[in-house]
Scaffold this active site. Structure first.
Site, PDB file in Angstrom:
ATOM      1  N   ARG A  47       4.550   4.419  -1.854  1.00 20.80           N
ATOM      2  CA  ARG A  47       4.803   4.228  -0.433  1.00 20.80           C
ATOM      3  C   ARG A  47       4.073   2.969   0.029  1.00 20.80           C
ATOM      4  NH1 ARG A  47       8.669   6.846  -0.783  1.00 20.80           N
ATOM      5  NH2 ARG A  47       9.330   8.686   0.422  1.00 20.80           N
ATOM      6  N   GLU A  97       9.599  -1.608   6.474  1.00 23.62           N
ATOM      7  CA  GLU A  97      10.861  -1.799   5.758  1.00 23.62           C
ATOM      8  C   GLU A  97      12.017  -1.766   6.743  1.00 23.62           C
ATOM      9  OE1 GLU A  97      11.098   1.079   2.602  1.00 23.62           O
ATOM     10  OE2 GLU A  97       9.248   0.386   1.648  1.00 23.62           O
ATOM     11  N   HIS A 125      13.201  -1.314  -2.032  1.00 27.81           N
ATOM     12  CA  HIS A 125      13.049   0.140  -2.169  1.00 27.81           C
ATOM     13  C   HIS A 125      14.203   0.719  -2.992  1.00 27.81           C
ATOM     14  CE1 HIS A 125      10.926   3.728  -0.045  1.00 27.81           C
ATOM     15  NE2 HIS A 125      11.288   4.055  -1.272  1.00 27.81           N
TER      16      HIS A 125
END
Length: 324
Positions: free
Chosen positions: A237, A266, A285
């Site tokens: 994370r 993000e 991601h």
């Protein structure tokens, strides 16, 4: 009459059909306050909630008095207010096992691409810079037989250790909340404190969930303890890392390179200094982003919601005690 559920992420047709066999399904684009207000009656009657990448907090739950279960198409659930869900006896289901191997593949790809400078030199070739036999300024560093430090020896950490140990003959160091006997027996992994891992590892791979305890666990102090030749990898994370401290460590040469699949914010801002660094591999991601795995995650989430609303919480439930 079938229970009513809200779907806030598109599903493949066959999975949507499976969901519709059990429930009356209402599809919405997101869980924004505007969407909730526009569909207030639907949210008020919904017993189930399924999707990903949206915050589920106490304010939303106030609008959903009949909600019994929510199912996320992810392993992580830091965007859910677990305390608020638990207080209302709402089950939270997730998909912890489906993506393990795929995320480990992504981690290994980041290790290889940063060490061998794959992205950087590929761009140089495309830019027409390959005009003669390459010299040392194109060279990378070896991966095989280098020490891999894994912070977080869960399922994904184990899968990464397997690849590194058997595929690349890498000694494995790890730091976790407890000793992992299987990792030590299968991969000859050595448990150590975080400082020792940082000081001895050639690659530091961070695979931790985001909690109050792990937020900004990695900052200036941790990067300063790493080898100047070390490569930092994060696929857990983003907010586990103080991104400004990481940028500073790279700029000062305290660490050699970084491979990043997750970020504090993000999508990553186009103005981020990370994007101007040749020694940084930044990807959006993509840890679990294969067609096969994303389908498997969605299928698991559908099954989880069906099970939860039928009172079956033997697996994949974050807070199973609320069903007692």
């Amino acid at each position: 009459m079938k229970p009513s559920v809200i779907l806030y992420k598109a599903l493949p047709d066959d999975l949507l059909q499976r969901l519709q066999e059990h429930f009356t399904v209402h599809q919405v684009a997101n869980l924004s306050p505007q969407t909730v207000e526009q569909n207030a009656a639907i949210f008020a009657e919904a017993e189930g909630l399924l999707g990903s990448n949206e915050n589920v907090d106490a304010a939303l739950l106030e609008k959903m008095p009949k909600l019994h279960a929510t199912s996320t198409i992810s392993v992580g659930y830091d965007n859910f207010d677990v305390d608020a869900l638990t207080a209302r006896k709402i089950l939270l289901m997730h998909t912890p096992t489906v993506l393990t191997e795929t995320v480990a593949d992504t981690l290994m790809a980041l290790v290889l691409s940063t060490a061998r400078r794959v992205v950087e030199v590929a761009e140089r070739v495309k830019a027409g810079e390959w005009t003669a036999s390459i010299g040392p300024d194109w060279y990378g560093t070896d991966v095989h037989h280098k020490t891999l430090g894994i912070v977080g020896m869960g399922r994904i950490g184990m899968a990464l250790a397997q690849r590194a140990h058997f595929g690349f003959n890498m000694p494995i160091l790890y730091n976790a909340r407890r000793h992992h006997k299987e990792a030590e027996e299968r991969f000859n992994a050595r448990y150590c404190d975080l400082d020792t891992l940082l000081q001895e590892s050639d690659f530091v791979c961070l695979i931790l969930p985001l909690t109050d305890e792990t937020h900004h666990l990695f900052g200036a102090e941790q990067f300063a303890k790493m080898k100047s030749s070390a490569i930092f990898i994060n696929a857990g994370r983003g907010p586990v890392v103080d991104e400004n401290a990481l940028i500073a460590a790279l700029q000062k040469g305290e660490i050699h390179a970084a491979g990043l699949d997750v970020f504090e914010q993000e999508p990553l801002s186009v103005d981020s200094p990370l994007l101007s660094m040749a020694n940084v591999v930044a990807v959006p991601h993509i840890g679990s982003a294969t067609h096969e795995t994303r389908y498997g995650m969605a299928a698991c989430a559908v099954d989880n919601l069906i099970d939860a609303l039928q009172g079956k919480v033997e697996k994949n439930c974050v807070n199973p005690h609320v069903a007692d």
